[in-house]
Motif scaffolding. Structure first.
Motif, PDB file in Angstrom:
ATOM      1  N   LEU A  49       0.857  -1.181   0.000  1.00 13.08           N
ATOM      2  CA  LEU A  49       0.000   0.000   0.000  1.00 13.08           C
ATOM      3  C   LEU A  49       0.893   1.230   0.000  1.00 13.08           C
ATOM      4  CD1 LEU A  49      -2.702   1.499   0.233  1.00 13.08           C
ATOM      5  CD2 LEU A  49      -2.570   1.178   2.720  1.00 13.08           C
ATOM      6  N   GLN A  50       0.928   1.957  -1.136  1.00 11.37           N
ATOM      7  CA  GLN A  50       1.694   3.188  -1.211  1.00 11.37           C
ATOM      8  C   GLN A  50       0.872   4.302  -0.572  1.00 11.37           C
ATOM      9  OE1 GLN A  50       3.240   4.082  -5.097  1.00 11.37           O
ATOM     10  NE2 GLN A  50       3.771   1.939  -5.527  1.00 11.37           N
ATOM     11  N   LEU A  51       1.414   4.872   0.508  1.00  9.34           N
ATOM     12  CA  LEU A  51       0.623   5.812   1.291  1.00  9.34           C
ATOM     13  C   LEU A  51       1.519   6.713   2.118  1.00  9.34           C
ATOM     14  CD1 LEU A  51      -2.196   6.694   2.457  1.00  9.34           C
ATOM     15  CD2 LEU A  51      -1.875   4.911   4.198  1.00  9.34           C
ATOM     16  N   ASP A  52       1.239   7.995   2.105  1.00 11.39           N
ATOM     17  CA  ASP A  52       1.860   8.947   3.019  1.00 11.39           C
ATOM     18  C   ASP A  52       1.054   8.910   4.311  1.00 11.39           C
ATOM     19  OD1 ASP A  52       2.750  11.100   4.482  1.00 11.39           O
ATOM     20  OD2 ASP A  52       2.562  12.560   2.861  1.00 11.39           O
ATOM     21  N   ILE A  53       1.646   8.375   5.375  1.00 10.77           N
ATOM     22  CA  ILE A  53       0.877   8.164   6.605  1.00 10.77           C
ATOM     23  C   ILE A  53       0.498   9.468   7.293  1.00 10.77           C
ATOM     24  CG2 ILE A  53       1.834   5.869   7.027  1.00 10.77           C
ATOM     25  CD1 ILE A  53       3.535   7.292   9.289  1.00 10.77           C
ATOM     26  N   SER A  54       1.080  10.584   6.861  1.00 11.41           N
ATOM     27  CA  SER A  54       0.708  11.862   7.479  1.00 11.41           C
ATOM     28  C   SER A  54      -0.590  12.431   6.894  1.00 11.41           C
ATOM     29  CB  SER A  54       1.846  12.878   7.331  1.00 11.41           C
ATOM     30  OG  SER A  54       2.079  13.196   5.969  1.00 11.41           O
ATOM     31  N   ARG A  55      -1.162  11.772   5.885  1.00  9.17           N
ATOM     32  CA  ARG A  55      -2.450  12.207   5.347  1.00  9.17           C
ATOM     33  C   ARG A  55      -3.552  12.023   6.385  1.00  9.17           C
ATOM     34  NH1 ARG A  55      -3.685  10.830  -0.772  1.00  9.17           N
ATOM     35  NH2 ARG A  55      -5.719  10.626   0.230  1.00  9.17           N
ATOM     36  N   ASP A  56      -4.531  12.888   6.364  1.00 14.03           N
ATOM     37  CA  ASP A  56      -5.628  12.808   7.328  1.00 14.03           C
ATOM     38  C   ASP A  56      -6.409  11.499   7.215  1.00 14.03           C
ATOM     39  OD1 ASP A  56      -4.955  15.282   8.309  1.00 14.03           O
ATOM     40  OD2 ASP A  56      -6.510  16.371   7.193  1.00 14.03           O
ATOM     41  N   ASP A  57      -6.502  10.935   6.009  1.00 10.24           N
ATOM     42  CA  ASP A  57      -7.293   9.724   5.807  1.00 10.24           C
ATOM     43  C   ASP A  57      -6.449   8.453   5.829  1.00 10.24           C
ATOM     44  OD1 ASP A  57      -5.921  10.086   3.451  1.00 10.24           O
ATOM     45  OD2 ASP A  57      -7.644   9.646   2.140  1.00 10.24           O
ATOM     46  N   ALA A  58      -5.200   8.531   6.294  1.00 12.25           N
ATOM     47  CA  ALA A  58      -4.303   7.372   6.245  1.00 12.25           C
ATOM     48  C   ALA A  58      -4.857   6.187   7.028  1.00 12.25           C
ATOM     49  CB  ALA A  58      -2.924   7.755   6.767  1.00 12.25           C
ATOM     50  N   GLY A  59      -5.398   6.451   8.213  1.00 13.96           N
ATOM     51  CA  GLY A  59      -5.929   5.358   9.031  1.00 13.96           C
ATOM     52  C   GLY A  59      -7.039   4.606   8.331  1.00 13.96           C
ATOM     53  N   GLN A  60      -8.000   5.342   7.749  1.00 14.98           N
ATOM     54  CA  GLN A  60      -9.106   4.683   7.067  1.00 14.98           C
ATOM     55  C   GLN A  60      -8.636   3.941   5.824  1.00 14.98           C
ATOM     56  OE1 GLN A  60     -12.228   4.586   8.478  1.00 14.98           O
ATOM     57  NE2 GLN A  60     -12.408   2.951   6.955  1.00 14.98           N
ATOM     58  N   ARG A  61      -7.667   4.491   5.123  1.00 16.42           N
ATOM     59  CA  ARG A  61      -7.155   3.805   3.938  1.00 16.42           C
ATOM     60  C   ARG A  61      -6.456   2.497   4.312  1.00 16.42           C
ATOM     61  NH1 ARG A  61      -4.045   7.346  -0.379  1.00 16.42           N
ATOM     62  NH2 ARG A  61      -4.108   5.268  -1.339  1.00 16.42           N
ATOM     63  N   ILE A  62      -5.753   2.489   5.422  1.00 17.07           N
ATOM     64  CA  ILE A  62      -5.115   1.254   5.898  1.00 17.07           C
ATOM     65  C   ILE A  62      -6.170   0.210   6.239  1.00 17.07           C
ATOM     66  CG2 ILE A  62      -3.861   0.302   7.879  1.00 17.07           C
ATOM     67  CD1 ILE A  62      -2.101   2.843   7.780  1.00 17.07           C
ATOM     68  N   ILE A  63      -7.185   0.622   6.977  1.00 16.36           N
ATOM     69  CA  ILE A  63      -8.265  -0.306   7.355  1.00 16.36           C
ATOM     70  C   ILE A  63      -8.953  -0.851   6.109  1.00 16.36           C
ATOM     71  CG2 ILE A  63     -10.498  -0.488   8.513  1.00 16.36           C
ATOM     72  CD1 ILE A  63      -9.434   1.772  10.421  1.00 16.36           C
ATOM     73  N   ASP A  64      -9.314   0.032   5.184  1.00 11.50           N
ATOM     74  CA  ASP A  64     -10.029  -0.400   3.985  1.00 11.50           C
ATOM     75  C   ASP A  64      -9.202  -1.389   3.169  1.00 11.50           C
ATOM     76  OD1 ASP A  64     -12.092   1.257   4.709  1.00 11.50           O
ATOM     77  OD2 ASP A  64     -11.573   2.865   3.310  1.00 11.50           O
ATOM     78  N   HIS A  65      -7.909  -1.118   3.016  1.00 12.21           N
ATOM     79  CA  HIS A  65      -7.055  -2.022   2.243  1.00 12.21           C
ATOM     80  C   HIS A  65      -6.981  -3.403   2.887  1.00 12.21           C
ATOM     81  CE1 HIS A  65      -3.512  -3.044  -0.336  1.00 12.21           C
ATOM     82  NE2 HIS A  65      -3.245  -3.823   0.691  1.00 12.21           N
ATOM     83  N   ALA A  66      -6.734  -3.432   4.203  1.00 11.47           N
ATOM     84  CA  ALA A  66      -6.599  -4.716   4.891  1.00 11.47           C
ATOM     85  C   ALA A  66      -7.884  -5.531   4.809  1.00 11.47           C
ATOM     86  CB  ALA A  66      -6.205  -4.487   6.347  1.00 11.47           C
ATOM     87  N   VAL A  67      -9.017  -4.890   5.023  1.00  9.89           N
ATOM     88  CA  VAL A  67     -10.295  -5.615   5.032  1.00  9.89           C
ATOM     89  C   VAL A  67     -10.685  -6.056   3.624  1.00  9.89           C
ATOM     90  CG1 VAL A  67     -12.759  -5.400   5.532  1.00  9.89           C
ATOM     91  CG2 VAL A  67     -11.071  -4.476   7.135  1.00  9.89           C
ATOM     92  N   GLU A  68     -10.515  -5.160   2.630  1.00  9.60           N
ATOM     93  CA  GLU A  68     -10.903  -5.508   1.259  1.00  9.60           C
ATOM     94  C   GLU A  68     -10.006  -6.593   0.672  1.00  9.60           C
ATOM     95  OE1 GLU A  68     -10.818  -1.839  -0.849  1.00  9.60           O
ATOM     96  OE2 GLU A  68     -12.506  -0.968   0.299  1.00  9.60           O
ATOM     97  N   ARG A  69      -8.708  -6.549   0.988  1.00 19.14           N
ATOM     98  CA  ARG A  69      -7.782  -7.519   0.396  1.00 19.14           C
ATOM     99  C   ARG A  69      -7.630  -8.785   1.213  1.00 19.14           C
ATOM    100  NH1 ARG A  69      -4.376  -5.197  -3.454  1.00 19.14           N
ATOM    101  NH2 ARG A  69      -3.725  -7.366  -3.797  1.00 19.14           N
ATOM    102  N   HIS A  70      -7.805  -8.695   2.534  1.00 24.95           N
ATOM    103  CA  HIS A  70      -7.512  -9.846   3.385  1.00 24.95           C
ATOM    104  C   HIS A  70      -8.621 -10.202   4.362  1.00 24.95           C
ATOM    105  CE1 HIS A  70      -3.494  -9.513   1.748  1.00 24.95           C
ATOM    106  NE2 HIS A  70      -3.415  -8.259   2.166  1.00 24.95           N
ATOM    107  N   GLY A  71      -9.681  -9.407   4.414  1.00 22.23           N
ATOM    108  CA  GLY A  71     -10.849  -9.767   5.202  1.00 22.23           C
ATOM    109  C   GLY A  71     -10.808  -9.398   6.666  1.00 22.23           C
ATOM    110  N   ARG A  72      -9.693  -8.851   7.157  1.00 19.78           N
ATOM    111  CA  ARG A  72      -9.604  -8.524   8.579  1.00 19.78           C
ATOM    112  C   ARG A  72      -8.364  -7.685   8.833  1.00 19.78           C
ATOM    113  NH1 ARG A  72      -8.966 -14.071  11.638  1.00 19.78           N
ATOM    114  NH2 ARG A  72      -8.459 -12.681  13.376  1.00 19.78           N
ATOM    115  N   LEU A  73      -8.252  -7.185  10.060  1.00 28.20           N
ATOM    116  CA  LEU A  73      -7.067  -6.451  10.494  1.00 28.20           C
ATOM    117  C   LEU A  73      -6.865  -6.734  11.972  1.00 28.20           C
ATOM    118  CD1 LEU A  73      -4.764  -4.452  10.113  1.00 28.20           C
ATOM    119  CD2 LEU A  73      -6.384  -2.584  10.460  1.00 28.20           C
ATOM    120  N   ASP A  74      -5.705  -7.299  12.311  1.00 25.50           N
ATOM    121  CA  ASP A  74      -5.429  -7.710  13.688  1.00 25.50           C
ATOM    122  C   ASP A  74      -4.287  -6.933  14.340  1.00 25.50           C
ATOM    123  OD1 ASP A  74      -7.174 -10.267  13.732  1.00 25.50           O
ATOM    124  OD2 ASP A  74      -5.903 -10.563  11.964  1.00 25.50           O
ATOM    125  N   ILE A  75      -3.298  -6.543  13.538  1.00 27.46           N
ATOM    126  CA  ILE A  75      -2.050  -5.997  14.079  1.00 27.46           C
ATOM    127  C   ILE A  75      -1.641  -4.785  13.258  1.00 27.46           C
ATOM    128  CG2 ILE A  75       0.417  -6.454  14.447  1.00 27.46           C
ATOM    129  CD1 ILE A  75      -0.403  -9.501  14.539  1.00 27.46           C
TER     130      ILE A  75
END
Length: 449
Positions: free
Chosen positions: A260-286
């Motif tokens: 996931l290419q992402l500048d973590i200082s973006r305001d929406d970085a957290g949601q983009r991380i969650i969306d990627h993990a759930v859409e590609r792998h079905g969950r987020l644990d760590i």
């Protein structure tokens, strides 16, 4: 970067020459390999009481060679000093001196581990003698760790009220500290704050079935973290800035994960991380907060850009991402967060007021976030590396680098793998009862706090 001096003095002519000249004699450390024995040699358990007896039984169930009494001149893989029932300073004398008599029999790369209780809890309960005994363990263990040689380390486990010597996270911490995973952890304590946690069915794959996000994963410590989590069974989402895209893709391919290419200082970085993990792998644990930058300058010469950029990436971004995680329904099932701090945030470092402020901020954030995750059975901790052999430290002038390498009890720099091993442990369910703490991976620095 390899430490050729350590390799030279670890054997043969180099070792003999170092002895004759009185030079530092670091040895090559025993690091973890899947399938290797947990401990190389018998384990001596010193201490009386129910906690020591129950611990001995638990280690026998691990098929370890357990001793309750020392056998003269028998090489020991580890000495475990159980002091959980100490209620006054005088209670330390017999078990500590008895263990001390066996130190000469400790094998190279051996382990000394104390198990005691929380002095702060005794202080809050207005029990001065109990608090004195418990705090005394802190001083004796840190001093003992500086006396050990040949790659041996000394570390401690602190049990809070409600935790016992055989609580899952106490046993998880003990397994970590006994193993080669803790090679560069020395003179440190892990506090087991509750009876939570669960030991894995397969000790070599403690993260099986988990989905883990690693920021700053394209190079160095971040890449080592991604590979270690994958080795331990996790599916990895590797995150880094677009400019690091090629390196990031290589790491993601290496661990059979996604990038996931992402500048973590973006305001929406957290949601983009969650969306990627759930859409590609079905969950987020760590989630592993590893991304960070340095913009060093003496404070007298510090400009706003250097200060603002370091704070933005190293701590403000983590705070925003954590807010998104805490609000998400997808981060509810025993979630784990581990942040990379630094010994600079503990002891300070010349020319790093911005960096040290950001890393001190990470540790404050971890302490305050722990109660917020507890409701979901979650945990958050920080790992504070010391001098680690990376591309960045390889650019330090030779003389400065050599001094930095030797200024710890193990007299050498750590490896990115050492930081990754500590993070992988804290991200596991075996560490579920450990939260809000900071574990230094520094070989026990000899200067600073």
């Amino acid at each position: 970067m390899s430490d050729k001096y350590t390799q030279f003095v670890s054997r043969g002519l180099g070792r003999d020459l170092a002895r004759k000249l009185g030079l530092p004699q670091p040895v090559e450390l025993r690091r973890y390999r899947p399938g290797q024995p947990l401990v190389e040699g018998p384990v001596l358990i010193q201490g009386a009481g129910t906690g020591a007896d129950e611990l001995a039984a638990a280690l026998l169930a691990w098929n370890l060679d357990v001793r309750r009494h020392a056998v003269p001149r028998e090489k020991l893989g580890a000495i475990i000093l159980v002091l959980d029932e100490a209620s006054r300073p005088e209670d330390l004398e017999k078990p500590v001196l008895t263990a001390g008599a066996s130190l000469r029999d400790l094998a190279a790369n051996g382990r000394v581990i104390t198990i005691s209780r929380d002095a702060a809890e005794a202080a809050e309960a207005a029990m001065p003698a109990v608090a004195a005994a418990r705090q005394g363990v802190d001083g004796l263990l840190r001093s003992l760790a500086k006396e050990l040689r040949a790659g041996a380390t000394g570390n401690g486990i602190i049990l809070a009220d409600g935790a016992q010597t055989t609580s899952p996270s106490a046993l998880g911490a003990l397994r970590f500290l006994l193993s080669g995973r803790s090679a560069f952890v020395d003179g440190q304590f892990l506090t087991v704050s509750s009876a939570a946690g669960q030991l894995p069915e397969d000790a070599d794959r403690p993260l099986a079935g988990k989905v883990a996000v690693v920021t700053g994963a394209a190079r160095g410590i971040g890449a080592a973290i991604a590979r270690t989590l994958h080795r331990d069974g996790a599916t990895v989402v590797a995150v880094d800035i677009p400019a690091a895209g090629d390196h990031l893709a290589a790491v993601a391919n290496d661990v059979h994960g996604t990038a996931l290419q992402l500048d973590i200082s973006r305001d929406d970085a957290g949601q983009r991380i969650i969306d990627h993990a759930v859409e590609r792998h079905g969950r987020l644990d760590i989630v592993i907060h590893n991304a960070g930058i340095t913009r060093d300058k003496l404070l007298a010469n510090m400009d706003q850009g250097r200060w603002t950029s370091v704070i933005a990436v190293n701590i403000a971004a983590q705070l925003r991402i954590n807010e998104a995680l805490l609000a998400s329904e997808h981060f509810r099932n025993t979630p784990r967060i581990v942040s990379v701090a630094s010994t600079s945030g503990i002891a300070g470092n010349r020319g790093q007021t911005n960096y040290a402020a950001s890393k001190g901020g990470v540790m404050g954030m971890v302490r305050a976030t722990a109660p917020l995750l507890a409701a979901h059975g979650g945990s958050i901790n920080a790992v504070a590396p010391g001098f680690i052999e990376t591309e960045m430290t390889a650019r330090i002038p030779f003389a400065t680098r050599e001094v930095a390498r030797r200024l710890n009890s193990l007299q050498q720099g750590g490896r990115p793998q050492d930081v990754a091993e500590a993070i992988a442990f804290l991200a596991s369910d075996a560490a579920g009862g450990i939260s809000g703490g900071v574990l230094r991976v520094c070989g026990q620095n000899l200067v600073g706090a």
